[in-house]
Structures are given as structure tokens and as C-alpha cells.
Design an enzyme around this catalytic site. Structure first.
Site, mmCIF file in Angstrom:
data_model
loop_
_atom_site.group_PDB
_atom_site.id
_atom_site.type_symbol
_atom_site.label_atom_id
_atom_site.label_comp_id
_atom_site.label_asym_id
_atom_site.label_seq_id
_atom_site.Cartn_x
_atom_site.Cartn_y
_atom_site.Cartn_z
ATOM 1 C CE LYS A 1 -3.801 -2.241 -0.402
ATOM 2 N NZ LYS A 1 -4.473 -3.097 0.541
HETATM 3 C C1 LIG Z 1 -5.610 -4.184 0.856
HETATM 4 C C2 LIG Z 1 -7.085 -3.985 0.897
HETATM 5 C C3 LIG Z 1 -7.846 -4.273 2.034
HETATM 6 C C4 LIG Z 1 -7.305 -5.009 3.217
HETATM 7 O O1 LIG Z 1 -6.226 -4.405 3.797
HETATM 8 P P1 LIG Z 1 -5.431 -5.201 4.944
HETATM 9 O O2 LIG Z 1 -4.673 -4.119 5.637
HETATM 10 O O3 LIG Z 1 -4.556 -6.190 4.254
HETATM 11 O O4 LIG Z 1 -6.434 -5.848 5.831
HETATM 12 C C5 LIG Z 1 -9.184 -3.921 2.053
HETATM 13 N N1 LIG Z 1 -9.768 -3.362 0.975
HETATM 14 C C6 LIG Z 1 -9.087 -3.110 -0.153
HETATM 15 C C7 LIG Z 1 -9.786 -2.474 -1.292
HETATM 16 C C8 LIG Z 1 -7.718 -3.442 -0.241
HETATM 17 O O5 LIG Z 1 -7.050 -3.237 -1.369
#
Ligand SMILES: *Cc1c(COP(=O)(O)O)cnc(C)c1O
Length: 386
Positions: free
Chosen positions: A185
Site C-alpha cells: 500500500k
Molecule cells: C488491501 C485492501 C484491504 C485489506 O487491507 P489489509 O490491511 O490487508 O487488511 C481492504 N480493501 C481493499 C480495497 C484493499 O485493497
């Protein structure tokens, strides 16, 4: 020319500052939720201008807590998009509520407010918009529908750091917004997340995030803290550690710089691909700030002799890593079977899914990486023209 080494799709950008801060935490004698988590929450809240912020161990946890704190439970309906990661919908199932999927807008691939309106019933309790790829959802009609029908709005802002809608940062309002600090991210703590929103809702979420223990339990190992605590509800174990917050503190300081680089890469890609009749480029609507978490390229099958899967294999052969965001929820066996979906129930999402791929996008990309990606994409298009 094929590049010599594989270019990963989205490696983390970790510097010496992050490493030193983690080591400092390990030596400090306090490694789980503590002073650095507190500092990270405060810095994040101030950065966005949010009413309050709660650090948790994933965005999934933040989404789960936000829905639970809003009182979503058995039999309730939550409207969300099929074009998202499974986590956005799994958390609805965890609460024994029913996810009601809607199709997306053809340009942004964000959930379509007109479709949301059509799916509101007497059981609808919440709307869960996902700011897909970092492009903000058109929130005004969503918030309007929520007001008119007395619904909660929980924003999946996993991609939307930092994003802006009508001059305001995503996550700066009273709607709970869930951010992800997963390794790929825009800001990473390896694993982690943040929930922003009204102080009232976040107070409930905070209790739920640590076993449902009353507030003071957080301080029970500090000098002056009390051994006494009370469990006021059967909560979860969702707290962020200081080791992770150590990463987050420095990633947050670098975020504006990271975003400038992301935007440069996006501009280079779009300048190189513009006007190519085999490629459809991502959009940024007027009046929004795109977080550019993903650069989603869409192929135009009528111009190409190969499909998306083969296109990805060709890029891999050129040592370019890519990904696909997302396999729509209604195609996954669990959801398909449970709710008896067929592919064409959400035709815009399905048609776009079949021709999309995400190109490498991260602040660590060098100029030569960017030109390798551009060259590889244009070469495949040229070789595989219909
Ligand atoms: C990455 C992601 C999540 C989950 O994030 P985590 O921190 O791994 O739980 C939720 N929604 C979207 C759209 C994502 O891309």
C-alpha cells in the site's frame, strides 16, 4: 531489449529511518501498543485533519470494527461494490449481515451511486464504498442516500491515502474510513491499518479493538496504571504494535514525497500510452485528488490478438511484474454459490475485469524502470495487434 532483472509490481520503500526506529523500539523495552502507536495515531489524525484515529493491525480489522461499532449485525444488509478485495465483503459476512453487491461506473470503476439507490430495502443498514485504485468515490450522492435512509457509511480507504474529494481529504470527515498499511500500500507498516471517524464511534471501536476491555486497560502495564480492567463486550484483538508504528511514523513523513513520485510515474505512463487504440488509460475526474495506489490499464480486445492473461504472461517474459485488481467478488466460489451470482449480474465490473491489469507503481521506481515498463507494454501491443 528485455530488462535483466525482474521488476516487482509494488515493493515497499523502506529507508534507514524506518530501520533505526524499529531497532530503537526493540531496544526500548516496550514493543507492543504503546507510545509510538499513540504518536502515530496523533500524526495520522493531524495529517488528514480527521476528528479521531485508531491504529489497528489491518484495514480488514478497521472495517470490521467500524461495522460492529455501527451496530451492524445478523440479517442487516450492507451495500458495497463487487470490484473490491475480498476483505471488504468478508467482514460483512463475519457479522452475519448480508453483502448486497452493486456494479461500478465504467470510468473510475467505483461503485455507481444510482445502482446503490436501487438496492436500498427496509433491511439496509449501511453503505460501504471503496475508493478504487485511489480515485475517490462520488461521495455526495452516497452521503445523501445515507442521510435520507438513516444508513451508516463506512469507507474502505485502503487505496485512498492521500486522496481528496471536493477539497477535503478522504478520511477527514465523520464517516468511519479504514486505511491499509499492508506491504504493497501507499504507506506500509508491513501489516497494519487505521480507522478514522467521529470521536464517538472511534471510542466504541477502541474498546472493541482490545478484547472489549474498558479504556483504562490500555495503561495497565504502565507505572501508575491499574491491574484492574473490565470486559464490557466480547471484543477482538486488533491492536497495532509499536514495532509497526515505528515504521508508520517515518512512512507518514515521507508520504508527500512518495505521492509526488507516484504522480510522475503515472504521468509518464499516460503520456506514453495516450492515443494508442489498444489501451484505455485510468482517469482522474475534475475536482478530485487521486491517491494513485494503482495504475490500472485496460486493454481493448478489438485491437489485440491476445487476451489479458496472455498479455500479462508476455510482460512477465519481459521481466515486468503486474497484478489484477480485482477478481470481482461475485466470481469467487463462496459468494457466487451463496448468493447464486452469475458472471453478467454486474456486467461493467465483469467486462472490465477481463481486460484490466495493474502496472508497477511505487515511489522506488527509477526512470529506467519506468521506461522499461513503457517499452515492454508498447512492444507487446505492437507484436500482438489484430
Ligand atoms: C488491501 C485492501 C484491504 C485489506 O487491507 P489489509 O490491511 O490487508 O487488511 C481492504 N480493501 C481493499 C480495497 C484493499 O485493497
Amino acid at each position: 531489449m528485455v530488462r535483466k532483472t525482474f521488476l516487482p509490481f509494488a515493493p515497499p520503500s523502506i529507508g534507514e529511518e524506518e530501520i533505526a526506529e524499529v531497532v530503537d523500539t526493540l531496544r526500548s523495552g516496550w514493543i507492543t501498543t504503546g507510545p509510538k502507536t499513540g504518536r502515530f495515531e496523533k500524526a495520522f489524525k493531524e495529517y488528514l485533519g480527521a476528528p479521531a484515529a485508531l491504529a489497528v493491525n489491518s484495514c480488514t480489522a478497521a472495517l470490521h470494527l467500524a461495522l460492529a461499532a455501527a451496530g451492524i449485525g445478523e440479517g442487516d444488509e450492507v451495500i458495497t461494490t463487487t470490484m473490491t478485495f475480498a476483505a471488504s465483503v468478508n467482514v460483512i459476512e463475519h457479522l452475519r449481515a448480508r453483502p448486497v453487491l452493486v456494479d461500478v461506473e465504467p470510468d473510475t470503476l467505483n461503485l455507481d451511486p444510482a445502482q446503490v439507490e436501487k438496492k436500498i430495502t427496509g433491511r439496509t443498514r449501511a453503505i460501504l464504498p471503496v475508493h478504487y485504485a485511489g480515485h475517490p468515490v462520488e461521495m455526495e450522492p452516497i452521503n445523501e442516500l445515507a442521510r435520507a435512509n438513516n444508513l451508516a457509511v463506512v469507507e474502505d480507504a485502503a487505496h485512498a491515502l492521500p486522496a481528496g474529494y471536493r477539497g477535503k481529504r478522504v478520511g477527514s470527515g465523520d464517516n468511519p474510513a479504514a486505511f491499509s498499511f499492508y506491504a504493497t500500500k501507499n504507506l506500509t507498516t508491513a501489516e497494519g491499518g487505521m480507522l478514522t471517524g467521529s470521536e464517538e464511534l472511534l471510542e466504541k471501536a477502541r474498546v472493541l479493538s482490545l478484547h472489549g476491555m474498558s479504556r483504562d486497560a490500555w495503561k495497565r502495564y504502565e507505572k501508575g496504571g491499574s491491574w484492574f480492567y473490565e470486559v464490557v463486550s466480547p471484543g477482538y484483538k486488533y491492536n497495532l504494535t509499536d514495532i509497526q508504528a515505528a515504521l508508520g511514523l517515518h512512512q507518514l513523513r515521507k508520504l508527500e514525497r512518495f505521492q509526488r513520485r507516484r504522480r510522475e510515474v503515472v504521468q509518464a505512463y499516460s503520456a506514453a500510452f495516450a492515443g494508442n487504440d489498444a489501451l484505455e488509460l485510468p482517469v482522474e475526474r475534475a475536482g478530485v485528488e487521486h491517491a494513485w495506489h494503482l495504475y490500472v490499464l485496460r486493454l481493448r480486445p478489438e485491437a489485440l490478438s491476445i487476451d489479458r492473461d496472455a498479455f500479462i504472461r508476455e510482460l512477465e517474459r519481459s521481466n515486468i511484474g503486474t497484478s489484477v485488481h480485482f477478481i470481482p467478488i461475485h466470481l469467487h466460489p463462496y459468494y457466487r454459490d451463496r448468493y447464486r451470482f452469475s458472471e453478467n449480474d454486474f456486467p461493467v465490473a465483469y467486462e472490465n475485469y477481463r481486460r484490466m491489469l495493474s502496472l508497477p507503481l511505487s515511489p522506488g521506481l527509477a526512470e529506467s524502470d519506468v521506461s522499461d515498463v513503457i517499452e515492454a507494454v508498447l512492444q507487446v501491443v505492437k507484436r500482438c495487434r489484430r
